[in-house]
Design a protein around this motif. Structure first.
Motif, PDB file in Angstrom:
ATOM      1  N   TRP A 146       0.810  -1.209   0.000  1.00  0.00           N
ATOM      2  CA  TRP A 146       0.000   0.000   0.000  1.00  0.00           C
ATOM      3  C   TRP A 146       0.850   1.269   0.000  1.00  0.00           C
ATOM      4  O   TRP A 146       0.550   2.224  -0.719  1.00  0.00           O
ATOM      5  CB  TRP A 146      -0.997   0.032   1.162  1.00  0.00           C
ATOM      6  N   GLU A 147       1.921   1.318   0.770  1.00  0.00           N
ATOM      7  CA  GLU A 147       2.729   2.540   0.837  1.00  0.00           C
ATOM      8  C   GLU A 147       3.285   2.919  -0.530  1.00  0.00           C
ATOM      9  O   GLU A 147       3.359   4.092  -0.868  1.00  0.00           O
ATOM     10  CB  GLU A 147       3.854   2.401   1.866  1.00  0.00           C
ATOM     11  N   THR A 148       3.684   1.919  -1.309  1.00  0.00           N
ATOM     12  CA  THR A 148       4.187   2.183  -2.655  1.00  0.00           C
ATOM     13  C   THR A 148       3.072   2.712  -3.530  1.00  0.00           C
ATOM     14  O   THR A 148       3.237   3.686  -4.265  1.00  0.00           O
ATOM     15  CB  THR A 148       4.801   0.906  -3.266  1.00  0.00           C
ATOM     16  N   PHE A 149       1.903   2.080  -3.459  1.00  0.00           N
ATOM     17  CA  PHE A 149       0.772   2.527  -4.277  1.00  0.00           C
ATOM     18  C   PHE A 149       0.300   3.914  -3.843  1.00  0.00           C
ATOM     19  O   PHE A 149      -0.062   4.737  -4.679  1.00  0.00           O
ATOM     20  CB  PHE A 149      -0.383   1.523  -4.213  1.00  0.00           C
ATOM     21  N   ALA A 150       0.331   4.194  -2.553  1.00  0.00           N
ATOM     22  CA  ALA A 150      -0.043   5.522  -2.062  1.00  0.00           C
ATOM     23  C   ALA A 150       0.884   6.581  -2.652  1.00  0.00           C
ATOM     24  O   ALA A 150       0.454   7.704  -2.944  1.00  0.00           O
ATOM     25  CB  ALA A 150      -0.017   5.548  -0.534  1.00  0.00           C
ATOM     26  N   GLY A 151       2.158   6.232  -2.847  1.00  0.00           N
ATOM     27  CA  GLY A 151       3.092   7.148  -3.504  1.00  0.00           C
ATOM     28  C   GLY A 151       2.666   7.449  -4.927  1.00  0.00           C
ATOM     29  O   GLY A 151       2.806   8.585  -5.403  1.00  0.00           O
ATOM     30  N   VAL A 152       2.131   6.448  -5.612  1.00  0.00           N
ATOM     31  CA  VAL A 152       1.612   6.653  -6.972  1.00  0.00           C
ATOM     32  C   VAL A 152       0.443   7.640  -6.925  1.00  0.00           C
ATOM     33  O   VAL A 152       0.352   8.553  -7.757  1.00  0.00           O
ATOM     34  CB  VAL A 152       1.170   5.313  -7.610  1.00  0.00           C
ATOM     35  N   VAL A 153      -0.437   7.475  -5.960  1.00  0.00           N
ATOM     36  CA  VAL A 153      -1.584   8.385  -5.821  1.00  0.00           C
ATOM     37  C   VAL A 153      -1.079   9.814  -5.613  1.00  0.00           C
ATOM     38  O   VAL A 153      -1.557  10.756  -6.274  1.00  0.00           O
ATOM     39  CB  VAL A 153      -2.516   7.949  -4.672  1.00  0.00           C
TER      40      VAL A 153
END
Length: 189
Positions: free
Chosen positions: A74-81
């Protein structure tokens, strides 16, 4: 709509919206969230997200890739957001967006990555045929160099290149060999 009716795409959008709201508050990012739309794609192979601007409607649409959501923590995907929020901010404020100095400065402030890590394996690997050169490149689509490698040269030393179909291991160096390999693999292409 019940919880049973919700899809993975609904989950992605819900989590992204919540994170966007929190990020805008935490980093004091001024975005008109009423003029921000969300979508999910399964077609993208290299990019985990994109931000599209509709100038006539003055609406930014953040498109997130389901495969990246499923593969990343999730932390990686949150960076994408957050990365896509910076694009939305630029579009809303300046009518354009890129990866220039303004973007880099805002992305650093939001702790958003400039580039995302790969979340899918390439279909093709391009390699230099010179023994003393280790140049290679990865492709997800059958680009012009993939289809006709004899028309292209190594970007480092200028030697001939070969293409490997990653799943089968088959290689080719000419357009006709590309066609032959594609025909031979059939459904496995």
């Amino acid at each position: 709509m019940t919880d049973a009716d919700l899809t993975i795409d609904d989950e992605i959008v819900a989590r992204a919206r919540i994170h966007a709201r929190e990020a805008c508050r935490e980093y004091d990012l001024e975005i008109d969230r009423a003029s921000l739309e969300w979508d999910v794609t399964t077609r993208a192979r290299r990019r985990a997200g994109a931000c599209r601007w509709n100038a006539s409607r003055e609406v930014a649409t953040i498109v997130l890739t389901r495969q990246a959501y499923e593969r990343y923590e999730w932390e990686t995907f949150a960076g994408v957001v957050r990365h896509e929020l910076v694009h939305a901010w630029e579009f809303q404020r300046f009518g354009e967006s890129g990866h220039g100095s303004r973007f880099r400065e805002q992305a650093a402030r939001l702790e958003a990555p400039r580039h995302c890590e790969t979340f899918s394996d390439p279909r093709y690997v391009l390699r230099c045929l010179a023994a003393d050169c280790d140049w290679s490149a990865r492709r997800h689509r059958a680009s012009k160099p993939v289809k006709a490698p004899d028309q292209y040269r190594c970007g480092t030393c200028g030697s001939d290149i070969e293409i490997e179909h990653a799943d089968s291991g088959r290689t080719w160096t000419t357009a006709s060999e590309f066609g032959g390999t594609k025909a031979a693999l059939g459904d496995d292409w």
